[in-house]
Design an enzyme around this catalytic site. Structure first.
Site, PDB file in Angstrom:
ATOM      1  N   ALA A 102       0.838  -1.202   0.000  1.00  0.00           N
ATOM      2  CA  ALA A 102       0.000   0.000   0.000  1.00  0.00           C
ATOM      3  C   ALA A 102       0.871   1.251   0.000  1.00  0.00           C
ATOM      4  CB  ALA A 102      -0.916   0.001   1.220  1.00  0.00           C
TER       5      ALA A 102
ATOM      6  N   ASP B 141      -7.443   2.467   1.504  1.00  0.00           N
ATOM      7  CA  ASP B 141      -8.895   2.311   1.525  1.00  0.00           C
ATOM      8  C   ASP B 141      -9.328   0.967   0.946  1.00  0.00           C
ATOM      9  OD1 ASP B 141      -9.112   4.790   2.650  1.00  0.00           O
ATOM     10  OD2 ASP B 141      -9.777   5.810   0.831  1.00  0.00           O
TER      11      ASP B 141
ATOM     12  N   HIS C 197     -11.621  -1.818   2.736  1.00  0.00           N
ATOM     13  CA  HIS C 197     -12.832  -2.260   2.036  1.00  0.00           C
ATOM     14  C   HIS C 197     -12.913  -3.786   2.020  1.00  0.00           C
ATOM     15  CE1 HIS C 197     -15.940  -2.382  -1.132  1.00  0.00           C
ATOM     16  NE2 HIS C 197     -15.225  -3.369  -1.627  1.00  0.00           N
TER      17      HIS C 197
ATOM     18  N   GLU D 298     -12.880   0.503  -5.833  1.00  0.00           N
ATOM     19  CA  GLU D 298     -12.734  -0.822  -6.439  1.00  0.00           C
ATOM     20  C   GLU D 298     -13.906  -1.083  -7.390  1.00  0.00           C
ATOM     21  OE1 GLU D 298     -10.012  -2.666  -5.613  1.00  0.00           O
ATOM     22  OE2 GLU D 298      -9.403  -1.048  -4.264  1.00  0.00           O
TER      23      GLU D 298
END
Length: 309
Positions: free
Chosen positions: A12, A70, A74, A289
């Site tokens: 990330a 994020d 998620h 996404e």
């Protein structure tokens, strides 16, 4: 201190996730905090790990800390969506970090808690749930927002970019999104969008994009829905229609500061339950996404999620 579990996305934020984890791990060892850690290895792995972790001696699993972006968070909330008694913490390490902005979460919060400098607070908020009308058994959850139309189309083009692997190999990832954006701008066609809420059905024409937001921030800090409150069981909906090409980009500039709300062609309203219909299948994303296409229904999650900060 109770047993802590960590899910870490090491890649990330250009491998910032791994750097953040190493600094936290150092403090955990120093303070002799009992913990277990799991590193993700591919997209979707965080959801699998969350589902597996929730079956490990549930009486021990009271705290789950997610380190990543994020997208990582998620995946985790979708893996844990049937577990109500778990407290989640999030350490932002991604590129956009809208979730941490929306909930005022800082990287240093967890370190301060481990050092016992800060006493954590537990806050609750309601996730949004997406129900696919083509397959009503399929439900997914989102924390931040849903995007329908142009921005989802750009994301889709970026994922399908013909030379994506070559660009990634050459460490030119930063060029993929701008080039995909240019291609999307030339090929995207505005659409008609019908929205059915608890009270009425409204139709919008020549729509560029629509955003359903759980908190103000969108796309890396833009204030798409300045008045959105994640503690309310309502969504803020923003619909952008009838925008000439150049005016659309001016709108995005104003959106960065939340100053777009009174522009012509911008409609904003709140709803607890809303269904989106289009004539053609239009892509949408959840928390950045790509998830599918219209039609689909949104509602607030039945029970709140607990976030410890």
């Amino acid at each position: 201190m109770s047993h802590w579990f960590f899910i870490i996305n090491p890649t990330a934020g250009h491998r910032n996730g791994l750097r953040v984890w190493k600094s936290i791990q150092k403090e955990l060892i120093k303070r002799k905090v009992e913990h277990r850690s799991f590193l993700t290895e591919h997209p979707g792995h965080a959801e699998v790990l969350a589902r597996q972790i929730s079956t490990i001696q549930e009486y021990k699993l009271k705290r789950l800390i997610v380190i990543g972006g994020d997208g990582t968070m998620h995946e985790v909330v979708n893996g844990l969506k049937d577990v109500d008694d778990i407290e989640l913490s999030f350490v932002p390490a991604g590129a956009y970090n809208d979730f941490s902005r929306g909930f005022s979460i800082k990287k240093i919060d967890l370190i301060q808690e481990i050092k016992k400098v800060k006493r954590p607070l537990t806050r609750t908020f309601h996730l949004g749930s997406v129900n696919f009308l083509q397959d009503k058994s399929q439900i997914l959850y989102f924390m931040n927002h849903i995007g329908i139309g142009f921005d989802a189309y750009v994301n889709k083009k970026a994922m399908e970019f013909p030379l994506r692997r070559v660009f990634l190999f050459l460490r030119l990832r930063f060029l993929v999104y701008p080039l995909s954006h240019l291609h999307a701008s030339a090929t995207f066609k505005p659409f008609t969008l019908a929205c059915t809420t608890e009270d009425e059905t409204r139709e919008f024409h020549d729509v560029w994009f629509a955003v359903v937001s759980n908190h103000p921030f969108y796309g890396g800090g833009m204030k798409a829905a300045p008045l959105a409150n994640p503690r309310e069981k309502t969504f803020d909906i923003v619909i952008v229609e009838n925008q000439p090409f150049l005016k659309k980009y001016w709108l995005l500039c104003l959106m960065a500061f939340g100053k777009h709300t009174k522009m012509d062609g911008v409609t904003m309203f709140k709803a607890k339950d809303i269904t989106f219909y289009t004539k053609d299948k239009i892509p949408f994303h959840a928390d950045g996404e790509i998830m599918g296409t219209t039609p689909f229904r949104l509602a607030s999650s039945p029970s709140p999620l607990r976030i410890k900060t």
